[in-house]
Design an enzyme around this catalytic site. Structure first.
Site, PDB file in Angstrom:
ATOM      1  N   TYR A 227       5.609 -38.325 -99.529  1.00 20.24           N
ATOM      2  CA  TYR A 227       6.588 -37.350-100.047  1.00 20.24           C
ATOM      3  C   TYR A 227       7.135 -37.812-101.400  1.00 20.24           C
ATOM      4  CZ  TYR A 227      10.857 -34.690-100.718  1.00 20.24           C
ATOM      5  OH  TYR A 227      11.833 -33.904-101.269  1.00 20.24           O
TER       6      TYR A 227
ATOM      7  N   LYS B  79       6.897 -36.091-105.284  1.00 20.03           N
ATOM      8  CA  LYS B  79       8.033 -35.815-106.178  1.00 20.03           C
ATOM      9  C   LYS B  79       7.882 -36.570-107.505  1.00 20.03           C
ATOM     10  CE  LYS B  79       9.516 -32.706-103.853  1.00 20.03           C
ATOM     11  NZ  LYS B  79       9.798 -31.352-104.326  1.00 20.03           N
TER      12      LYS B  79
END
Ligand SMILES: NC(=O)c1ccc[n+]([C@@H]2O[C@H](COP(=O)([O-])OP(=O)(O)OC[C@H]3O[C@@H](n4cnc5c(N)ncnc54)[C@H](OP(=O)(O)O)[C@@H]3O)[C@@H](O)[C@H]2O)c1
Length: 272
Positions: free
Chosen positions: A168, A172
């Site tokens: 994750y 980003k």
């Protein structure tokens, strides 16, 4: 809509003049995307609402319609499917779109090797591939009209690796880097790019990511802090908590930040 105690968006007139007329908001069915859509409707933009849950988007369109000059356009699409994004391009071709807000996204948590690989790859498709595809489509359109704005949802986790949210955080980092690179490329074409990097936000995110986020910012705080900075800088830490967390991490070396956020993530995932 915003409660009477909430102040109107300071940048509303500036944003409408700079970018008008329609804003495409992905992830509009929940959390930060929903808050951004509400604030943009309040600011006088026409809306294109994108997410998978059609009924939720239609209910939001009902709510926003009195604020906008025309009923918001609802596009139910799974952004992990490239053809669905091509459909968004086609379905908005006749609209004067001036703003892209790419807020759709989700997280996973826990040790990467224990995770479901299909879910991890799907997250890359939604958080990175779809976001890049949409940004490419609308950057072209905005450059042709010589004005436009692009908001990409980054995160506090974008600035270092994060144990227990490794993939994750990597998605980003992609978003953050894309925004930083595109902002100077697109500025001469009249297009502003902003990466918004909040800390923990109370939204549907925690449940889907299996993170027990006990406290955090409100989606509206993130929406307001983000929109007020569009056109003014390349990265915003929207709201007090995001700024405080940045201040507490900025003196640490990158590996120290990773270790610190790994401890935070261990807390988020222990009880989730
Ligand atoms: N919450 C946080 O702590 C936090 C912190 C920093 C950054 N962010 C980022 O902020 C963005 C918004 O997160 P949030 O907190 O608002 O989460 P949220 O409340 O879970 O909302 C996520 C939105 O993304 C949409 N979405 C997810 N998968 C999709 C898909 N395959 N196709 C189309 N739409 C999809 C969801 O709609 P449907 O389910 O209807 O498709 C929903 O509207 C994300 O990019 C997230 O990474 C969140």
């Amino acid at each position: 809509m915003s409660s009477p105690r909430q102040r109107p968006l300071a940048a509303a007139d500036r944003l409408r003049r700079a970018y008008g007329t329609y804003a495409v908001v992905t992830g509009a069915s929940d959390g930060i995307g929903r808050a951004l859509a509400m604030r943009l409707a309040e600011a006088g933009f026409g809306l294109v609402l994108v997410a998978r849950r059609k009924a939720v988007l239609e209910a939001l369109a009902d709510e926003l319609e009195p604020l906008t000059s025309s009923r918001p356009v609802v596009i139910s699409a799974d952004l992990s499917v490239p053809d669905e994004i091509a459909r968004i391009d086609r379905d908005t071709a006749s609209l004067d779109v001036g703003l892209l807000v790419a807020a759709a996204g989700f997280g996973t948590s826990g040790p990467f090797v224990d995770g479901d690989l299909a879910a991890e790859l799907n997250m890359i498709d939604v958080n990175c591939r779809a976001l890049a595809q949409l940004t490419h489509i609308f950057a072209h359109r905005f450059a042709a009209r010589r004005r436009g704005g692009i908001v990409l949802m980054s995160s506090l986790v974008a600035f270092q690796g994060v144990p227990r949210a490794a993939n994750y955080a990597a998605t980003k980092a992609f978003v953050q880097s894309l925004a930083e690179g595109l902002a100077p490329e697109l500025k001469p074409l009249g297009v502003d790019v902003l990466a918004s990097a909040p800390g923990p936000v109370m939204s549907g995110f925690g449940q889907r990511a299996r993170m027990a986020i006990a406290s955090g910012q409100t989606p509206d705080e993130v929406a307001v802090g983000t929109l007020n900075m569009l056109g003014r800088r390349t990265t915003v830490r929207p709201g007090f908590l995001a700024k405080a967390l940045e201040a507490s991490l900025m003196l640490l070396p990158r590996a120290g930040r990773a270790a610190m956020l790994g401890r935070v993530m261990a807390g988020f995932t222990r009880s989730a």
